[in-house]
Each structure stands twice: as structure tokens, then as C-alpha cells.
Design a protein around this motif. Sequence first.
Motif, PDB file in Angstrom:
ATOM      1  N   CYS A 170      41.669 -48.312  17.389  1.00  0.00           N
ATOM      2  CA  CYS A 170      40.734 -47.772  16.393  1.00  0.00           C
ATOM      3  C   CYS A 170      39.322 -48.310  16.602  1.00  0.00           C
ATOM      4  N   ARG A 171      39.212 -49.571  16.956  1.00  0.00           N
ATOM      5  CA  ARG A 171      37.887 -50.161  17.192  1.00  0.00           C
ATOM      6  C   ARG A 171      37.229 -49.563  18.429  1.00  0.00           C
ATOM      7  N   TYR A 172      38.020 -49.373  19.479  1.00  0.00           N
ATOM      8  CA  TYR A 172      37.482 -48.711  20.673  1.00  0.00           C
ATOM      9  C   TYR A 172      37.016 -47.295  20.326  1.00  0.00           C
ATOM     10  N   ALA A 173      37.819 -46.566  19.540  1.00  0.00           N
ATOM     11  CA  ALA A 173      37.466 -45.194  19.173  1.00  0.00           C
ATOM     12  C   ALA A 173      36.131 -45.160  18.438  1.00  0.00           C
ATOM     13  N   ASP A 174      35.911 -46.104  17.536  1.00  0.00           N
ATOM     14  CA  ASP A 174      34.615 -46.178  16.855  1.00  0.00           C
ATOM     15  C   ASP A 174      33.490 -46.468  17.850  1.00  0.00           C
ATOM     16  N   SER A 175      33.721 -47.412  18.748  1.00  0.00           N
ATOM     17  CA  SER A 175      32.673 -47.834  19.689  1.00  0.00           C
ATOM     18  C   SER A 175      32.245 -46.721  20.628  1.00  0.00           C
ATOM     19  N   ILE A 176      33.179 -45.881  21.047  1.00  0.00           N
ATOM     20  CA  ILE A 176      32.836 -44.839  22.027  1.00  0.00           C
ATOM     21  C   ILE A 176      32.545 -43.489  21.370  1.00  0.00           C
ATOM     22  N   GLY A 177      32.501 -43.471  20.037  1.00  0.00           N
ATOM     23  CA  GLY A 177      32.073 -42.263  19.332  1.00  0.00           C
ATOM     24  C   GLY A 177      33.141 -41.214  19.128  1.00  0.00           C
ATOM     25  N   LEU A 178      34.407 -41.588  19.086  1.00  0.00           N
ATOM     26  CA  LEU A 178      35.480 -40.603  18.892  1.00  0.00           C
ATOM     27  C   LEU A 178      35.828 -40.367  17.428  1.00  0.00           C
ATOM     28  N   THR A 179      35.228 -41.113  16.523  1.00  0.00           N
ATOM     29  CA  THR A 179      35.484 -40.950  15.094  1.00  0.00           C
ATOM     30  C   THR A 179      34.178 -40.553  14.411  1.00  0.00           C
ATOM     31  N   PRO A 180      34.248 -40.008  13.199  1.00  0.00           N
ATOM     32  CA  PRO A 180      32.994 -39.707  12.485  1.00  0.00           C
ATOM     33  C   PRO A 180      32.100 -40.943  12.327  1.00  0.00           C
ATOM     34  N   GLN A 181      32.721 -42.092  12.065  1.00  0.00           N
ATOM     35  CA  GLN A 181      31.937 -43.317  11.938  1.00  0.00           C
ATOM     36  C   GLN A 181      31.317 -43.701  13.280  1.00  0.00           C
ATOM     37  N   GLY A 182      32.077 -43.519  14.359  1.00  0.00           N
ATOM     38  CA  GLY A 182      31.567 -43.832  15.685  1.00  0.00           C
ATOM     39  C   GLY A 182      30.420 -42.929  16.096  1.00  0.00           C
ATOM     40  N   LEU A 183      30.516 -41.662  15.737  1.00  0.00           N
ATOM     41  CA  LEU A 183      29.407 -40.740  16.012  1.00  0.00           C
ATOM     42  C   LEU A 183      28.158 -41.212  15.284  1.00  0.00           C
ATOM     43  N   ARG A 184      28.333 -41.600  14.023  1.00  0.00           N
ATOM     44  CA  ARG A 184      27.205 -42.048  13.220  1.00  0.00           C
ATOM     45  C   ARG A 184      26.617 -43.340  13.786  1.00  0.00           C
ATOM     46  N   LEU A 185      27.471 -44.298  14.166  1.00  0.00           N
ATOM     47  CA  LEU A 185      26.982 -45.566  14.699  1.00  0.00           C
ATOM     48  C   LEU A 185      26.203 -45.376  16.002  1.00  0.00           C
ATOM     49  N   ASN A 186      26.639 -44.433  16.837  1.00  0.00           N
ATOM     50  CA  ASN A 186      25.965 -44.178  18.112  1.00  0.00           C
ATOM     51  C   ASN A 186      24.747 -43.271  17.972  1.00  0.00           C
ATOM     52  N   GLY A 187      24.568 -42.697  16.787  1.00  0.00           N
ATOM     53  CA  GLY A 187      23.440 -41.790  16.583  1.00  0.00           C
ATOM     54  C   GLY A 187      23.666 -40.429  17.222  1.00  0.00           C
ATOM     55  N   TRP A 188      24.913 -39.982  17.252  1.00  0.00           N
ATOM     56  CA  TRP A 188      25.258 -38.696  17.855  1.00  0.00           C
ATOM     57  C   TRP A 188      25.682 -37.723  16.769  1.00  0.00           C
ATOM     58  N   HIS A 189      25.514 -36.446  17.043  1.00  0.00           N
ATOM     59  CA  HIS A 189      26.127 -35.416  16.211  1.00  0.00           C
ATOM     60  C   HIS A 189      26.478 -34.229  17.090  1.00  0.00           C
ATOM     61  N   ILE A 190      27.532 -33.540  16.712  1.00  0.00           N
ATOM     62  CA  ILE A 190      28.041 -32.415  17.493  1.00  0.00           C
ATOM     63  C   ILE A 190      27.454 -31.141  16.913  1.00  0.00           C
ATOM     64  N   VAL A 191      26.872 -30.329  17.783  1.00  0.00           N
ATOM     65  CA  VAL A 191      26.224 -29.089  17.348  1.00  0.00           C
ATOM     66  C   VAL A 191      26.852 -27.903  18.064  1.00  0.00           C
ATOM     67  N   ALA A 192      26.858 -26.780  17.377  1.00  0.00           N
ATOM     68  CA  ALA A 192      27.356 -25.546  17.978  1.00  0.00           C
ATOM     69  C   ALA A 192      26.391 -25.133  19.083  1.00  0.00           C
ATOM     70  N   ASP A 193      26.945 -24.684  20.206  1.00  0.00           N
ATOM     71  CA  ASP A 193      26.119 -24.341  21.357  1.00  0.00           C
ATOM     72  C   ASP A 193      25.463 -22.984  21.238  1.00  0.00           C
ATOM     73  N   GLU A 194      26.148 -22.089  20.618  1.00  0.00           N
ATOM     74  CA  GLU A 194      25.617 -20.737  20.535  1.00  0.00           C
ATOM     75  C   GLU A 194      25.721 -20.249  19.110  1.00  0.00           C
ATOM     76  N   LYS A 195      24.835 -19.371  18.781  1.00  0.00           N
ATOM     77  CA  LYS A 195      24.855 -18.825  17.432  1.00  0.00           C
ATOM     78  C   LYS A 195      26.011 -17.843  17.312  1.00  0.00           C
ATOM     79  N   PRO A 196      26.663 -17.833  16.161  1.00  0.00           N
ATOM     80  CA  PRO A 196      27.758 -16.876  15.997  1.00  0.00           C
ATOM     81  C   PRO A 196      27.245 -15.448  16.086  1.00  0.00           C
ATOM     82  N   GLN A 197      28.036 -14.609  16.721  1.00  0.00           N
ATOM     83  CA  GLN A 197      27.635 -13.213  16.863  1.00  0.00           C
ATOM     84  C   GLN A 197      27.733 -12.511  15.513  1.00  0.00           C
TER      85      GLN A 197
END
Length: 180
Positions: free
Chosen positions: A130-157
Amino acid sequence: MAMPSGGARAKAGRMPDPSSEAFQQRAAGLFALPANGYRRPHPKFPLPRYVVWFTFKDDDGFHREPDDAASAQWNERERDVWNELWRYPQGYAWSRPQYKYLQHMVALYVRQYVLCESSDAKAADRTTLCRYADSIGLTPQGLRLNGWHIVADEKPQARRRSAKIVDFPDPRDEWQSMQE
């Protein structure tokens, strides 16, 4: 005497509301990861081959020998998990020069993941995972700690309009017109 708060922790506080204005302002400075994942070549698994040991007892006492079949199966599973993880959106970040230092930690996560799949895994092994998952950004908390967010690549048709579909006005538009 007041106790110190201890500072920020990975899972402290409520998760932010993505629709809030404050979240949108913070998200402007985040590193965006493509939602469809990482599709480019990735590095080979960097850790040395794992050796599974077979322990047996004979007249001379206990002995350990490498179990070649189990070791091969373990290493194949590590390769599969490694390849799968690199298809996640986080693979894009791990490939960037500023996050390359995380690649070794991703490999350690993979090894810990395979260990946690085995019947030999302890509670401490799962906590470490669980700690590794947080560190490498695999959890919502890990994404937040790393300053990452997942965005949709294309607009829905746009959906095709059917003659049977009746458009209703958006209540927010009606409310806005009533306020003016």
C-alpha cells in the motif's frame, strides 16, 4: 501542553471535490496523465531475477535448494505485472525525466505485489504494498501527493439526435435567466 499536529500525511483529510472551484485552481498546476494510458515502449524490469528456495530435511538436517520451476513462474509473473502497470496512465509520468527516479520503486512495487499474491505474504507485506502504491501514484492519494491527475484524452463525440428525443432546457440556464 499542546501536541504538534505532525504535518501532512497521505490519507489525511477529506478527498477534494473535483467540481469545486478550489480544486479546479489547484488542478491547473497538476501534471496531466492521459486516461487511455501509456502506449510507448517501456524499460525492462530492472531488478535481478528472484529465486524461490525449496527447503527440505534429510538425515543431515535442513537444506535449501533453488526451485527453478517456481523461480521461473515467479519471474514470469513479475514481468506480466510490470508490463501491465506500464499501460496505466501513470506509466506516462514514470517515463518522464523528472519522474524517472520512480521506476525502481515501481519495480519494487511489482515484486511486493507478486509476494502479496502468494500464501507466504504477511500483513506487513501488504502494508508495504500500500505504501509503494501511494508513492508511485497508483492510488487517489498517491496521485495527489505526486501532483498528477488523469484527464480524458479526447472529447466525447456528440450523440446522434433521434427524432424521438425531446430536448429539455437545462434548469441551470432557467435559473440564470431568472436571476437577471
